[in-house]
Design a protein around this motif. Structure first.
Motif, PDB file in Angstrom:
ATOM      1  N   ARG A  72       0.835  -1.207   0.000  1.00  0.00           N
ATOM      2  CA  ARG A  72       0.000   0.000   0.000  1.00  0.00           C
ATOM      3  C   ARG A  72       0.869   1.257   0.000  1.00  0.00           C
ATOM      4  O   ARG A  72       0.571   2.240  -0.693  1.00  0.00           O
ATOM      5  CB  ARG A  72      -0.920  -0.004   1.215  1.00  0.00           C
ATOM      6  CG  ARG A  72      -1.949   1.118   1.211  1.00  0.00           C
ATOM      7  CD  ARG A  72      -2.612   1.228   2.578  1.00  0.00           C
ATOM      8  NE  ARG A  72      -3.498   0.123   2.857  1.00  0.00           N
ATOM      9  CZ  ARG A  72      -4.815   0.159   2.625  1.00  0.00           C
ATOM     10  NH1 ARG A  72      -5.362   1.240   2.078  1.00  0.00           N
ATOM     11  NH2 ARG A  72      -5.567  -0.868   2.918  1.00  0.00           N
ATOM     12  N   ALA A  73       1.951   1.218   0.776  1.00  0.00           N
ATOM     13  CA  ALA A  73       2.798   2.405   0.897  1.00  0.00           C
ATOM     14  C   ALA A  73       3.607   2.674  -0.362  1.00  0.00           C
ATOM     15  O   ALA A  73       3.782   3.829  -0.764  1.00  0.00           O
ATOM     16  CB  ALA A  73       3.728   2.258   2.104  1.00  0.00           C
ATOM     17  N   ARG A  74       4.127   1.624  -1.010  1.00  0.00           N
ATOM     18  CA  ARG A  74       5.039   1.821  -2.130  1.00  0.00           C
ATOM     19  C   ARG A  74       4.375   1.709  -3.491  1.00  0.00           C
ATOM     20  O   ARG A  74       4.760   2.384  -4.436  1.00  0.00           O
ATOM     21  CB  ARG A  74       6.175   0.790  -2.054  1.00  0.00           C
ATOM     22  CG  ARG A  74       7.038   0.931  -0.817  1.00  0.00           C
ATOM     23  CD  ARG A  74       7.847   2.233  -0.827  1.00  0.00           C
ATOM     24  NE  ARG A  74       8.746   2.268  -1.971  1.00  0.00           N
ATOM     25  CZ  ARG A  74       8.715   3.210  -2.908  1.00  0.00           C
ATOM     26  NH1 ARG A  74       7.831   4.189  -2.853  1.00  0.00           N
ATOM     27  NH2 ARG A  74       9.567   3.176  -3.908  1.00  0.00           N
ATOM     28  N   LEU A  75       3.373   0.826  -3.614  1.00  0.00           N
ATOM     29  CA  LEU A  75       2.723   0.618  -4.911  1.00  0.00           C
ATOM     30  C   LEU A  75       1.334   1.224  -4.983  1.00  0.00           C
ATOM     31  O   LEU A  75       0.777   1.363  -6.074  1.00  0.00           O
ATOM     32  CB  LEU A  75       2.635  -0.880  -5.234  1.00  0.00           C
ATOM     33  CG  LEU A  75       3.948  -1.666  -5.246  1.00  0.00           C
ATOM     34  CD1 LEU A  75       3.677  -3.125  -5.610  1.00  0.00           C
ATOM     35  CD2 LEU A  75       4.937  -1.055  -6.218  1.00  0.00           C
ATOM     36  N   GLY A  76       0.765   1.530  -3.843  1.00  0.00           N
ATOM     37  CA  GLY A  76      -0.585   2.066  -3.818  1.00  0.00           C
ATOM     38  C   GLY A  76      -1.662   1.016  -3.657  1.00  0.00           C
ATOM     39  O   GLY A  76      -2.843   1.352  -3.580  1.00  0.00           O
ATOM     40  N   GLY A  77      -1.281  -0.260  -3.596  1.00  0.00           N
ATOM     41  CA  GLY A  77      -2.295  -1.285  -3.409  1.00  0.00           C
ATOM     42  C   GLY A  77      -1.856  -2.655  -3.882  1.00  0.00           C
ATOM     43  O   GLY A  77      -0.664  -2.961  -3.961  1.00  0.00           O
ATOM     44  N   LEU A  78      -2.849  -3.448  -4.257  1.00  0.00           N
ATOM     45  CA  LEU A  78      -2.655  -4.871  -4.538  1.00  0.00           C
ATOM     46  C   LEU A  78      -2.379  -5.110  -6.018  1.00  0.00           C
ATOM     47  O   LEU A  78      -2.977  -4.489  -6.894  1.00  0.00           O
ATOM     48  CB  LEU A  78      -3.912  -5.636  -4.131  1.00  0.00           C
ATOM     49  CG  LEU A  78      -3.815  -7.142  -3.922  1.00  0.00           C
ATOM     50  CD1 LEU A  78      -2.917  -7.465  -2.741  1.00  0.00           C
ATOM     51  CD2 LEU A  78      -5.215  -7.727  -3.702  1.00  0.00           C
ATOM     52  N   THR A  79      -1.445  -6.014  -6.291  1.00  0.00           N
ATOM     53  CA  THR A  79      -1.180  -6.492  -7.646  1.00  0.00           C
ATOM     54  C   THR A  79      -0.996  -8.009  -7.577  1.00  0.00           C
ATOM     55  O   THR A  79      -0.904  -8.595  -6.492  1.00  0.00           O
ATOM     56  CB  THR A  79       0.085  -5.869  -8.245  1.00  0.00           C
ATOM     57  OG1 THR A  79       1.234  -6.341  -7.524  1.00  0.00           O
ATOM     58  CG2 THR A  79       0.047  -4.351  -8.201  1.00  0.00           C
ATOM     59  N   GLU A  80      -0.906  -8.629  -8.734  1.00  0.00           N
ATOM     60  CA  GLU A  80      -0.646 -10.063  -8.765  1.00  0.00           C
ATOM     61  C   GLU A  80       0.711 -10.379  -8.130  1.00  0.00           C
ATOM     62  O   GLU A  80       0.861 -11.377  -7.424  1.00  0.00           O
ATOM     63  CB  GLU A  80      -0.682 -10.568 -10.208  1.00  0.00           C
ATOM     64  CG  GLU A  80      -0.523 -12.077 -10.332  1.00  0.00           C
ATOM     65  CD  GLU A  80      -0.666 -12.567 -11.757  1.00  0.00           C
ATOM     66  OE1 GLU A  80      -0.713 -13.790 -11.960  1.00  0.00           O
ATOM     67  OE2 GLU A  80      -0.716 -11.717 -12.673  1.00  0.00           O
TER      68      GLU A  80
END
Length: 282
Positions: free
Chosen positions: A251-259
């Motif tokens: 959440r902090a570095r990518l902004g949320g969930l990915t595969e």
């Protein structure tokens, strides 16, 4: 003069999406296709199937864990050697999952090390190359898992096989847990399909059931049933805590969930669970 009656509505282009219990077959096919190397025929890749599928992730984990744990048991029964048993057990898991969780872990580690904006970090995570941080994460994840299974083999084939089963099932429960409240990092893709697909009201009972299962397996496989049950429950608790740390970073570095984040969750929880079971066995 009579008014022209309205035309009847056109029939839908395809069958309506399944709901309730009818969505379970689609969900199971989605979960198997997303979490294993096998792509079931007729698999749906829509939000409804993803919602049902992520709730069935622990069940897929039981299947994967049974296969890996079974191989571990057979190799130890054949006295193939602890190190060879550990390597082949971890290799089978990678084969059964097409190595996607390991790939996700490597990409996530590279994105964390990039120290760029979320959009740029996402581009790094999706990039085809393997960076220094990703390579190290990949190396240490595999080494920790192999070393842990090697140590577990010293406590007997039953305990080692049971530990592999519990660790893999816990890791897939962690994948479902990750689809709880973290938003998607992108507007499309696999992360957007499964993000927030498992509400907390469902994730908590799934975690509790996994903990009960792990406690029961630990009680049966360990020399002392009481201690084995505690170790099993602690394994799930620590594994899901590790998943929360990965999600916090995502959440902090990518902004949320990915595969890739889900892959990082799976591999991290597997390693933490195996190490917990090794420590508990001593």
């Amino acid at each position: 003069m009579n008014a022209t009656p309205p035309l009847p509505p056109l029939p839908p282009a395809g069958p309506p999406p399944a709901t309730g219990m009818a969505a379970l077959p689609d969900g199971l096919r989605f979960a198997v296709g997303a979490l294993t190397a096998w792509q079931p025929p007729g698999r749906r890749a829509d939000r409804r199937a993803a919602t049902a599928g992520m709730r069935l992730a622990p069940l897929v984990g039981l299947g994967l864990g049974a296969l890996a744990g079974g191989l571990c048991w057979v190799l130890l029964e054949l006295e193939a050697g602890w190190l060879l048993t550990a390597v082949l057990t971890v290799a089978l898991l990678a084969l059964l999952t097409r190595g996607l969780p390991l790939e996700g872990l490597a990409g996530f580690a590279d994105a964390l090390a990039a120290r760029r904006s979320p959009a740029e970090a996402l581009a790094v995570a999706r990039g085809p190359g393997l960076g220094r941080s990703g390579g190290l994460a990949l190396l240490f994840a595999v080494l920790v898992q192999v070393a842990a299974v090697h140590e577990l083999a010293g406590h007997g084939r039953d305990y080692a096989a049971a530990a592999v089963l519990v660790a893999v099932a816990t890791a897939r429960t962690g994948v479902g847990w990750a689809c709880r409240e973290v938003p998607a990092a992108e507007g499309d893709g696999f992360g957007a399909l499964v993000a927030r697909a498992v509400p907390t009201s469902v994730a908590l009972p799934l975690a509790a059931l996994t903990a009960l299962f792990a406690g029961g397996v630990g009680a049966l496989a360990a020399g002392e049933p009481g201690a084995g049950a505690v170790i099993g429950v602690a394994t799930v608790a620590l594994g899901l805590s590790a998943a929360e740390l990965v999600l916090w970073q995502a959440r902090a570095r990518l902004g949320g969930l990915t595969e890739g984040v889900l892959g990082a969750v799976s591999e991290t929880v597997t390693a933490v669970a195996l190490v917990t079971l090794v420590v508990g066995a001593t």
